[in-house]
Enzyme design. Sequence first.
Site, mmCIF file in Angstrom:
data_model
loop_
_atom_site.group_PDB
_atom_site.id
_atom_site.type_symbol
_atom_site.label_atom_id
_atom_site.label_comp_id
_atom_site.label_asym_id
_atom_site.label_seq_id
_atom_site.Cartn_x
_atom_site.Cartn_y
_atom_site.Cartn_z
ATOM 1 N N GLU A 145 0.831 -1.207 0.000
ATOM 2 C CA GLU A 145 0.000 0.000 0.000
ATOM 3 C C GLU A 145 0.868 1.261 0.000
ATOM 4 O OE1 GLU A 145 -4.032 -0.722 2.239
ATOM 5 O OE2 GLU A 145 -2.370 -1.534 3.425
ATOM 6 N N GLU A 152 -8.551 5.329 10.471
ATOM 7 C CA GLU A 152 -9.136 5.908 11.680
ATOM 8 C C GLU A 152 -8.261 7.052 12.188
ATOM 9 O OE1 GLU A 152 -8.754 2.697 10.923
ATOM 10 O OE2 GLU A 152 -10.076 1.419 12.126
ATOM 11 N N LYS A 206 -11.706 4.115 1.542
ATOM 12 C CA LYS A 206 -10.567 3.454 0.903
ATOM 13 C C LYS A 206 -11.132 2.394 -0.045
ATOM 14 C CE LYS A 206 -6.331 1.148 2.392
ATOM 15 N NZ LYS A 206 -5.534 0.781 3.581
#
Length: 119
Positions: free
Chosen positions: A21, A73, A99
């Site tokens: 990622e 978060e 996302k």
Amino acid sequence: MYVIRLKNCAFFARHGVLDEEETLGQRFYVDAALTVEPGRALVDDSIDDTVNYGIAFAVIEKIVTGERRFLIEALALEVARALTSRFQQIKRAEITVRKPNAPVPGVLDHVEVTVVWPE
């Protein structure tokens, strides 16, 4: 009170737990619902008495495209805190981070987290 909403703000960033990622990056979408104390803004029609949404967008962009976060978060909370710090008129910030390409073993539209600040 009134609410200013910035919806579907899109940014390319590298947040997430997995190394891939960070390496590949992906698009994130942010919604901000900002509850604002009206003060004189509704009467005097002055941008100085409300939340300038161009500046608010820039605050969101700087955080989302900045330092990597493992959790969306934490990213959402950082955006909420930054906006309420930058604009004293904001009494409550509800920030949603989506996302779309979350690494899950199945098909889904997106993963989404909403944070409200202050709680």
